[in-house]
Enzyme design. Sequence first.
Site, PDB file in Angstrom:
ATOM      1  CG  HIS A  67      -5.375 -17.646   7.940  1.00 15.50           C
ATOM      2  ND1 HIS A  67      -4.806 -17.744   6.682  1.00 15.50           N
ATOM      3  CD2 HIS A  67      -5.938 -18.861   8.175  1.00 15.50           C
ATOM      4  CE1 HIS A  67      -5.033 -18.954   6.185  1.00 15.50           C
ATOM      5  NE2 HIS A  67      -5.704 -19.650   7.072  1.00 15.50           N
ATOM      6  CG  ASP A  97      -2.775 -15.419   5.189  1.00 12.32           C
ATOM      7  OD1 ASP A  97      -2.707 -15.343   6.435  1.00 12.32           O
ATOM      8  OD2 ASP A  97      -3.413 -16.319   4.617  1.00 12.32           O
ATOM      9  CB  SER A 176      -4.445 -22.834   5.928  1.00 10.89           C
ATOM     10  OG  SER A 176      -5.654 -22.730   5.221  1.00 10.89           O
TER      11      SER A 176
END
Length: 322
Positions: A67, A97, A176
């Site tokens: 993402h 992911d 992230s």
Amino acid sequence: MDDLERGADPEGTGEEEALDAYSRVVVAVAENLTPRVAALRIPGRRGESAGSAVVLSAEGHLVTNAHVVGDAQRGEAAFSDGTSSGFEVVGRDRLSDLAVIRAVRAIPGPPTFGDADRLRVGSLVVAVGNPLGLAGTVTAGVVSALGRSMPARGRTTARLIEDVIQTDASLNPGNSGGALADSRGRVVGINTAVAGVGVGLAVPVNSTTDRIIYSLLHDGVVRRAYLGLVTAPEPLSPAWAEKTGRRTALRVADVVRGSPADVAGLRPGDSVLAVNGSALADAQSLQRLLLDDAIGARIEITVLRNGALVDVVAEPTELEDQ
């Protein structure tokens, strides 16, 4: 002025030493990992950091979240020592992911990667990100839960990412794709989401994700087998637990019409006990088996149905979702 007047606490020496030891561990991990975690900038995102990435190989590969890179094909990676490089996306897998990118210039070497399957609830972990590209951000905490699931969505398919690590090491959105490390500085997870105040989630680094990353490195995609089952763990009755030596099975909640599972004769209400003779305890146990080598292969599934053991044979097809 004696020690007591200075505020010394002879009875608290042990606690102070423990805190000092904790600090030394966190500092050592931070010093080791911060130079190896990059900030990623993606064209068209107002020049802001899209997230972080961890150096994966001496050849300039890095691992991050799918993402974070989104649909981009390239961008820039910046390190805390001032090193920067353009990068190209090698492959991405939205259903885990995870994504692999490759820098076009020399970058710092990789850290040591560990095995998240060795973690225990309460294990010390350190989260390292690089949201700005100038200095890493470091938070520390403990593993607060293991075996969590997190939804992921591909272009046409949704699934659960299994074995997710839950930690109370605070994460910021720019973290992230950064590293979650154990007390020895080994990367055991890729930080992926903020689940709430003081709760972070990380995709584990283990044998399953090793295979996913290998596929991304060499093929650019991850091929998965598809059965068409929706399952959830359930406890076995005491009688069956005694017979099988196991406490749980996978309850079939739904079977997709026309899927390999449907063709094989699996039904809602079946309890999956084993695949090819290997016992299954949870949903991730089944998903670990459904990678590229299971596509088109005949697999024997043992289920508990209406108080009897039944064996069915299924042939998974390839999951089309990139």
